[in-house]
Design an enzyme around this catalytic site. Structure first.
Site, mmCIF file in Angstrom:
data_model
loop_
_atom_site.group_PDB
_atom_site.id
_atom_site.type_symbol
_atom_site.label_atom_id
_atom_site.label_comp_id
_atom_site.label_asym_id
_atom_site.label_seq_id
_atom_site.Cartn_x
_atom_site.Cartn_y
_atom_site.Cartn_z
ATOM 1 N N HIS A 1 8.497 -22.781 59.206
ATOM 2 C CA HIS A 1 8.400 -21.225 59.565
ATOM 3 C C HIS A 1 9.015 -21.102 59.080
ATOM 4 O O HIS A 1 10.419 -20.818 59.365
ATOM 5 C CB HIS A 1 8.783 -21.765 61.132
ATOM 6 C CG HIS A 1 8.023 -20.320 61.701
ATOM 7 N ND1 HIS A 1 9.127 -19.834 62.335
ATOM 8 C CD2 HIS A 1 7.079 -19.143 61.865
ATOM 9 C CE1 HIS A 1 8.435 -18.371 63.089
ATOM 10 N NE2 HIS A 1 7.607 -18.037 63.079
HETATM 11 CA CA CA Z 1 5.397 -21.151 56.716
#
Ligand code: CA
Ligand code: ZLV
Ligand code: ZN
Length: 390
Positions: A182
């Site tokens: 992320h």
């Molecule tokens: Ca990513």
């Protein structure tokens, strides 16, 4: 080799400094700046350097990095040396700034961080000055670094610094992140503005996969007075996603985001740990599929800043980034998929010596992303786009 001609109708710039490449994070650390050397060797062996404007990157200045980072963090970064890792009078600061196994202190750390950051800042400025249409810095893309904290192998957030430059000229900038992790640092930096739309595709498992953020319903503080609410989009995925599903998902989501948000510039983080066979990753993408996301992003004809990121199987990282360079200079269909004899370090690419070995078959990971799950992601994200204006 035969020199690759310049692409017709647009300019591509390449931003690099070979002084980044010899840095070592340490014995068993997975981040290997040597992957940049391999990438450059492939790009040059294919003659792609003739198709771009080449810029030797300078180190970002302290003041430039202070556009995002706290000065007490930068002061620490600038003065810390490897022997301080054992020293008890530094242990408080080391802990405060999150140095340790993921983010070690190594020789030349400040030089390394300021060089990759300088590359992304320079690339962004070339786009702003209209001296380039697509600017590439494969040494950048270090999306986890925070204002006053190192995180996940990242020390300075070059992407945030690049976006801050682009915001001087463009009312809206879109950030796309295909690293398997992320893009938390970039998301958090622009959490409170509607001038940056962040979209990260990543493996999500709150308790078992770094950094544990990036849930589907995590879209920025939903306070009524926060203009940034809804301007962070997350596409949480499970193990083993394969080429066609990933490409379809990427096109559906990114196509809708671009037509809704109408960005003036796009920043694309091409973390190559989303490839199959990555040492840290868990997806099953081939080089062609990773590249298809880059090719699709290019079709919008919007000024594009391309950066690297993760990627822990160096031979595959360099295959992907060399292939993506060929896409960006419009030469993907003219380069030979057999890696040229003249490549330095060619031994790294055996036994197949192909730019496109079948990564998805080499280490079978069960695909835990059902069609129904992927369809629900698309539906939910399209609903979220109703809160966003261009
Ligand atoms: Ca990513
Ligand atoms: O690719 O690490 O899981 C952009 C990027 O997105 C963790 N770190 C942290 C949280 C507590 N842990 C473990 C600490 C381990 C320290 C050493 C490794 C050493 C050898 C092999 C693998 C790792 C490792 N560390 C694997 N995953 C982690 C993550 C950080 C991932 C950063 C991804 C960076 C460049
Ligand atoms: Zn990553």
């Amino acid at each position: 080799y035969t020199p690759i001609p310049r692409p017709k109708g647009y300019r591509v710039s390449w931003h690099a400094n070979p002084a980044v490449e010899p840095h070592h994070f340490g014995q068993s650390h997975p981040m290997k700046p040597f992957r940049l050397t391999l990438t450059k060797q492939l790009v040059m062996a294919y003659g792609m350097h003739h198709a771009m404007d080449l810029y030797m990157t300078r180190a970002a200045t302290y003041e430039e990095m202070a556009d995002f980072h706290n000065t007490d963090y930068l002061d620490f970064l600038k003065t810390i040396i490897p022997s301080d890792m054992q020293s008890s009078d530094q242990s408080d600061s080391l802990a405060r700034f999150n140095f340790g196994d993921d983010c070690p202190v190594f020789d030349g750390l400040y030089n390394y961080a300021s060089l990759y950051a300088g590359g992304t800042i320079d690339a962004a400025r070339k786009l702003c000055n209209n001296q380039s249409d697509i600017a590439i810095n494969w040494s950048g893309g270090l999306h986890h670094a925070k204002k006053a904290e190192a995180s996940g192998f990242c020390y300075v957030n070059d992407i945030v610094l690049g976006i801050l430059q682009l915001l001087r000229h463009h009312p809206r900038v879109m950030y796309i992140d295909i690293d398997v992790h992320h893009g938390d640092g970039v998301e958090q930096a622009f959490w409170s503005t509607d001038r940056v739309l962040t979209v990260s595709f990543h493996k999500y498992d709150k308790d078992n996969f770094f950094p544990g953020t990036g849930a589907l319903d995590s879209n920025g503080p939903a306070h009524p007075l926060n203009p940034g609410a809804h301007h962070a989009l997350n596409v949480p995925l499970n193990d083993g996603i394969e080429d066609d599903d990933y490409i379809a998902l990427f096109k559906e989501i990114i196509g809708s985001c671009v037509s809704t948000y109408q960005p003036g510039a796009i920043v694309l983080q091409c973390g190559a740990d989303s490839l199959g066979c990555d040492r840290l990753g868990c997806f099953s993408l081939n080089v062609q599929a990773h590249g298809a996301c880059v090719a699709y992003t290019k079709t919008f004809g919007i000024p594009l800043l391309v950066v690297g990121g993760g990627g822990y199987t160096p031979r595959n990282v360099s295959r992907a980034w060399a292939h993506e360079t060929s896409i960006l200079v419009d030469a993907a269909n003219i380069i030979d998929p057999n890696i040229p004899d003249a490549v330095t370090f060619r031994n790294h690419f055996g036994p197949d010596y192909s730019l496109f070995p079948p990564l998805s078959d080499m280490r079978r990971i069960e695909n835990k992303n059902s069609r129904a799950y992927l369809a629900s992601l698309v539906r939910t994200i399209k609903e979220k786009l109703r809160y966003i204006q261009g």
